[in-house]
Enzyme design. Structure first.
Site, PDB file in Angstrom:
ATOM      1  N   LEU A   8       0.829  -1.205   0.000  1.00 54.54           N
ATOM      2  CA  LEU A   8       0.000   0.000   0.000  1.00 54.54           C
ATOM      3  C   LEU A   8       0.864   1.257   0.000  1.00 54.54           C
ATOM      4  CD1 LEU A   8      -2.662  -1.235   2.582  1.00 54.54           C
ATOM      5  CD2 LEU A   8      -2.790  -1.326   0.079  1.00 54.54           C
ATOM      6  N   GLY A   9       1.916   1.227  -0.827  1.00 50.07           N
ATOM      7  CA  GLY A   9       2.717   2.416  -1.044  1.00 50.07           C
ATOM      8  C   GLY A   9       1.988   3.366  -1.958  1.00 50.07           C
ATOM      9  N   MET A  11       1.760   3.673  -5.250  1.00 47.15           N
ATOM     10  CA  MET A  11       0.974   3.093  -6.337  1.00 47.15           C
ATOM     11  C   MET A  11      -0.108   2.158  -5.817  1.00 47.15           C
ATOM     12  SD  MET A  11       3.512   2.458  -9.603  1.00 47.15           S
ATOM     13  CE  MET A  11       2.142   1.904 -10.627  1.00 47.15           C
ATOM     14  N   GLY A  12       0.248   1.267  -4.884  1.00 46.71           N
ATOM     15  CA  GLY A  12      -0.728   0.305  -4.382  1.00 46.71           C
ATOM     16  C   GLY A  12      -1.936   0.963  -3.742  1.00 46.71           C
ATOM     17  N   ASN A  95       7.518  -4.635 -11.030  1.00 57.16           N
ATOM     18  CA  ASN A  95       8.474  -4.677 -12.145  1.00 57.16           C
ATOM     19  C   ASN A  95       9.383  -5.892 -12.056  1.00 57.16           C
ATOM     20  OD1 ASN A  95       7.711  -2.360 -13.606  1.00 57.16           O
ATOM     21  ND2 ASN A  95       8.808  -1.049 -12.183  1.00 57.16           N
ATOM     22  N   SER A 121       2.332   0.876 -15.524  1.00 55.74           N
ATOM     23  CA  SER A 121       2.950   2.190 -15.619  1.00 55.74           C
ATOM     24  C   SER A 121       1.921   3.259 -15.277  1.00 55.74           C
ATOM     25  CB  SER A 121       3.486   2.426 -17.043  1.00 55.74           C
ATOM     26  OG  SER A 121       4.102   3.695 -17.154  1.00 55.74           O
ATOM     27  N   GLY A 123       2.724   5.508 -12.255  1.00 50.71           N
ATOM     28  CA  GLY A 123       3.313   6.201 -11.115  1.00 50.71           C
ATOM     29  C   GLY A 123       2.289   6.900 -10.236  1.00 50.71           C
ATOM     30  N   LYS A 173       6.735  -4.661 -20.290  1.00 46.29           N
ATOM     31  CA  LYS A 173       7.001  -3.521 -19.397  1.00 46.29           C
ATOM     32  C   LYS A 173       8.503  -3.255 -19.282  1.00 46.29           C
ATOM     33  CE  LYS A 173       5.979  -0.321 -16.318  1.00 46.29           C
ATOM     34  NZ  LYS A 173       7.094  -0.198 -15.387  1.00 46.29           N
ATOM     35  N   HIS A 176       9.378  -1.345 -22.302  1.00 46.36           N
ATOM     36  CA  HIS A 176       8.775  -0.025 -22.096  1.00 46.36           C
ATOM     37  C   HIS A 176       9.701   0.857 -21.278  1.00 46.36           C
ATOM     38  CE1 HIS A 176       6.584   2.637 -19.288  1.00 46.36           C
ATOM     39  NE2 HIS A 176       5.686   2.830 -20.227  1.00 46.36           N
ATOM     40  N   ASN A 177      10.240   0.317 -20.186  1.00 43.66           N
ATOM     41  CA  ASN A 177      11.113   1.106 -19.326  1.00 43.66           C
ATOM     42  C   ASN A 177      12.469   1.362 -19.975  1.00 43.66           C
ATOM     43  OD1 ASN A 177       8.977   0.825 -17.566  1.00 43.66           O
ATOM     44  ND2 ASN A 177      10.279   0.480 -15.790  1.00 43.66           N
ATOM     45  N   GLU A 180      11.905   4.226 -22.103  1.00 44.37           N
ATOM     46  CA  GLU A 180      11.821   5.393 -21.213  1.00 44.37           C
ATOM     47  C   GLU A 180      13.207   5.940 -20.899  1.00 44.37           C
ATOM     48  OE1 GLU A 180      10.885   5.307 -16.633  1.00 44.37           O
ATOM     49  OE2 GLU A 180       9.008   5.099 -17.760  1.00 44.37           O
TER      50      GLU A 180
END
Length: 301
Positions: A8-9, A11-12, A95, A121, A123, A173, A176-177, A180
């Site tokens: 639950l940071g 993003m979570g 990731n 993705s 953030g 992903k 993708h990164n 990036e």
């Protein structure tokens, strides 16, 4: 749908909030009591242990993990497999290296637990804008999870897709990164060139704002760059140190394995590594060599 959210940071917690807002039932777990308390404030339930989390979910259970790649993800999967039953589903939204994902999926399959990898993705902006999701897994399993992905995505049928079998989501992903990395490096180098042309005294934020509209180099990344330059035009207080979270390295390694030339992504990775060398032996030796063969002056510390 009902699902558990592990991690639950930033993003979570935001993903849990977006799900609850759309009518899903979410039970969140995080070792941090404050994180658990925060999700209760927008209508999610919480659990103090993984056992409690699993106990609060109706079978067949769906559990989404948003935890750091590597040992933490592996340990969480191992713990879950001791608690879950045949027909339950684990979604890894972090990731993870796709090779680790393939191994974990094989172990899960042996116990009858479905494994889905979702490269995610978005953030800190995902709560408002939605998340881009690249989903790997068995077709029938992913289809049952569609309501979750449709809620988290920017739109019901945009920004997400089932890209292939287990492992393909994290592989996609990863690349993708890697892309990036290259994009960020190109923007950073371009703005540095602009800034070094001192006689023009260019306003870098103004240039970024001009490029945001109509230009072929416009992008969301450029939008964020413009915002950063507006807040801190000289980038005061920011050390020239650029971390990497692993995906760029994995992309370069995969390119080598596949005999695919990827010079831009590779060089972008090398530049990040170079940024951390505050006492470069390489550069010192280059200076010494120039002095040896040409008598060129060496700058002293």
């Amino acid at each position: 749908m009902q699902l558990g959210m592990i991690g639950l940071g930033k993003m979570g917690a935001n993903m849990a909030q977006r799900l609850v807002r759309d009518g899903h039932q979410v039970v969140g777990f995080d070792p941090n009591p404050q994180a658990r308390s925060s999700v209760e404030q927008f209508g999610a339930q919480s659990a103090a242990t993984l056992d409690e989390l699993v106990g609060k979910l109706a079978a067949p259970r769906v559990i989404w993990m948003m935890v750091p790649a590597g040992e933490i993800t592996g340990g969480t999967v191992d713990a879950l497999l001791r608690l879950l039953a045949s027909g339950d589903t684990i979604i890894d939204g972090g990731n993870s290296n796709y090779k680790d994902t393939l191994a974990r999926a094989k172990t899960s399959d042996a116990k009858g637990v479905h494994y889905v990898d979702c490269g995610t993705s978005g953030g800190v902006w995902g709560l408002a804008e939605g998340y881009s999701m690249m989903v790997g897994g068995a077709k029938d399993v992913v289809e049952r999870l569609n309501p979750i992905f449709e809620t988290l995505a920017p739109a019901k049928e945009q920004g997400w897709g089932h890209v292939g079998p287990v492992g393909s989501g994290h592989f996609t992903k990863m690349v993708h990164n890697g892309i990036e990395y290259g994009l960020m490096q190109a923007y950073a180098e371009g703005f540095s060139i602009l800034g070094h042309k001192q006689e023009f005294a260019l306003d870098l934020h103004q240039v970024a704002e001009i490029w945001r509209y109509g230009s072929v180099v416009r992008s969301w990344l450029l939008d964020l760059t413009a915002d950063a330059l507006e807040k801190n035009p000289k980038l005061d207080g920011i050390a020239p140190f650029v971390p990497d979270s692993g995906e760029g390295r994995w992309t370069v390694a995969e390119a080598i394995d596949l005999d695919v030339p990827a010079p831009v992504i590779t060089q972008a990775l090398i530049e990040r590594l170079r940024s951390r060398d505050t006492d470069s032996f390489t550069d010192k030796l280059l200076s010494a060599m120039r002095n040896q063969f040409g008598g060129h002056a060496m700058k002293k510390e």
